[in-house]
Design an enzyme around this catalytic site. Structure first.
Site, short mmCIF file in Angstrom:
data_model
loop_
_atom_site.label_atom_id
_atom_site.label_comp_id
_atom_site.label_asym_id
_atom_site.label_seq_id
_atom_site.Cartn_x
_atom_site.Cartn_y
_atom_site.Cartn_z
N MET A 361 0.83 -1.20 0.00
CA MET A 361 0.00 0.00 0.00
C MET A 361 0.86 1.25 0.00
SD MET A 361 -1.58 0.33 3.83
CE MET A 361 -2.44 1.80 3.23
N CYS A 362 0.21 2.36 -0.30
CA CYS A 362 0.83 3.69 -0.28
C CYS A 362 1.98 3.77 -1.29
CB CYS A 362 1.28 4.02 1.15
SG CYS A 362 1.64 5.77 1.43
N ALA A 363 3.22 3.99 -0.86
CA ALA A 363 4.33 4.09 -1.80
C ALA A 363 4.79 2.74 -2.32
CB ALA A 363 5.51 4.80 -1.12
N PHE A 383 -0.40 5.30 -3.50
CA PHE A 383 -0.55 6.68 -3.04
C PHE A 383 -0.82 7.56 -4.26
CE2 PHE A 383 1.06 10.83 -1.58
CZ PHE A 383 0.27 10.96 -0.44
#
Length: 441
Positions: A361-363, A383
């Site tokens: 998740m995210c980066a 992200f």
């Protein structure tokens, strides 16, 4: 492809509604139960530090048995706003084992904080954590002095009833807490069912899944609404808790189960502490055997907002075992370390080759999975500012995307949904609904 299914996170459990469209959408639905529930609009940028003249000093005490989400989310978000946050142990040592076996290293002992003036004191919940805070005479004295000086104090989950209420600091004030403590709270305060409640200089909230709203409310009290909007934007928050949200599933497959799923969560310096903590907490609540592995040369890592977390093992040791799922939290520094780790990348590639679930998740989807070919032929999200690095961003606007054995998500504010989607795949929908309800989702 099978017809999609709409699933709602309310009780009693509704029947599944089949729709004639794709991809499959698993929807969870929850209602805000009080008109005073706080909502904040999204901003477009974040300032990691504030001007010296605007710096606020915040105390977050922790104890054995503290609920980790309720401690770490406010620490992270208040530091994003520029606050100087001191994490203080009420035990005799700095390293604390909070709920679900998560280990946090405090910045100071509570005895070191007696002569410090704070703009805000925020008490996390959890049992026995809240009771341990409530029984700490030094902390009680500090918070009572805070109240006498007309300064801001706050608590979440069991702590409004067990700590603030028992200290007599909620008399005549509206307050909320975890549902099972509402009766106790009503003997100390005017008990209401808001997700976040502000009255005079006191802010209270309900549980793990209200922690981000609670933390943003604290930012607003310290710095104003403009700063709260600025900080909340990059979190990718759920903005309206009376509206439906969903995770998208394509190419649905059953995830192979063991009697107790073994899940690897790697962490490194610079990992996003909210994301790591929420993933570990929620999945351990779901009865998964979660192994937290450090990619550094020691167990303790310093996360992106300087929270010090202690892993269970080093990655070399973790690599000796097999896992039902490997899942990566985000955080720029942590993701960069993941991407450079030949051992971790090799584990992820073997996971994919074995048709076992993996996620990020995210980066991490953009900086770890994509460069190493682990998103080839897959739909994913990441992200928002990094979605342009995805080879196929066609489903990237979804907060959580499950494509076969791959699961991805966007940012801190989507982590609870991300973890619940994983739980849904492993333990089933009905059990996940109960888990979400328990966390006040």
């Amino acid at each position: 492809m099978a017809a999609p299914i709409l699933r709602h996170l309310t009780t009693p459990f509704p029947s599944f509604i089949k729709l004639n469209q794709t991809p499959k959408i698993h929807s969870f639905f929850t209602f805000s139960t009080h008109p005073n529930s706080r909502k904040f609009s999204r901003g477009t940028s974040i300032s990691v530090s504030a001007m010296a003249s605007a710096t606020k000093k915040v105390l977050v005490p922790i104890a054995n048995g503290t609920e980790p989400i309720e401690a770490i989310v406010p620490i992270d978000i208040l530091r994003r706003a520029g606050a100087e946050v001191i994490v203080a142990s009420v035990e005799n040592q700095l390293q604390i084992e909070v709920m679900y076996g998560i280990k946090i290293v405090a910045d100071a002992l509570i005895s070191d904080c007696v002569d410090t003036e704070f703009d805000l004191i925020s008490l996390p919940g959890g049992i026995p954590g809240a009771a341990n805070l409530g029984n700490c005479k030094i902390l009680e004295s500090i918070v009572k002095k805070q109240a006498e000086n007309g300064k801001l104090y706050a608590a979440i989950c069991a702590a409004p009833a067990v700590a603030l209420g028992s200290w007599g600091l909620l008399k005549g004030l509206k307050a909320t807490c975890y549902p099972s403590y509402m009766e106790e709270l009503s003997s100390h305060a005017i008990a209401v069912e808001s997700r976040v409640q502000k009255d005079a200089k006191v802010v209270t909230s309900r549980g793990p899944a209200t922690s981000i709203e609670y933390a943003i409310a604290l930012v607003e009290e310290l710095y104003g609404k403009e700063k709260a909007n600025e900080v909340s934007g990059p979190l990718v928050m759920r903005l309206n808790h009376s509206e439906e949200f969903a995770f998208a599933e394509l190419n649905s497959v059953n995830w192979t189960l063991t009697s107790k799923p073994r899940i690897l969560v790697p962490i490194a310096n610079g990992s996003e502490e909210m994301e790591a903590t929420i993933i570990i907490d929620v999945l351990r609540r779901a009865n998964a055997q979660v192994v937290v592995a450090s990619l550094e040369d020691k167990l303790e890592i310093v996360a992106s907002r300087k929270v010090k977390l202690v892993a269970d093992v080093l990655l070399d040791e973790a690599a000796k075992q097999s896992y039902d799922l490997i899942v990566l939290p985000g955080g720029l520094g942590g993701a960069e370390t993941f991407a450079k780790s030949e051992k971790l990348v090799d584990m992820l590639k073997k996971q994919r080759e074995s048709c076992k679930p993996y996620g990020a998740m995210c980066a991490s989807p953009a900086l770890v999975l994509e460069p190493h070919g682990l998103l080839k032929g897959k739909k994913a999200t990441a992200f928002p500012a990094l979605c342009n690095k995805l080879s196929d961003p066609s489903e990237a606007e979804n907060r959580v995307v499950v494509d076969g054995n791959l699961v991805t998500s966007r940012g801190p504010g989507t982590t609870m949904e991300f973890a619940l989607a994983i739980a849904d795949k492993f333990i089933g929908h009905k059990e996940t609904l109960e888990l979400a309800k328990e966390m006040i989702f």
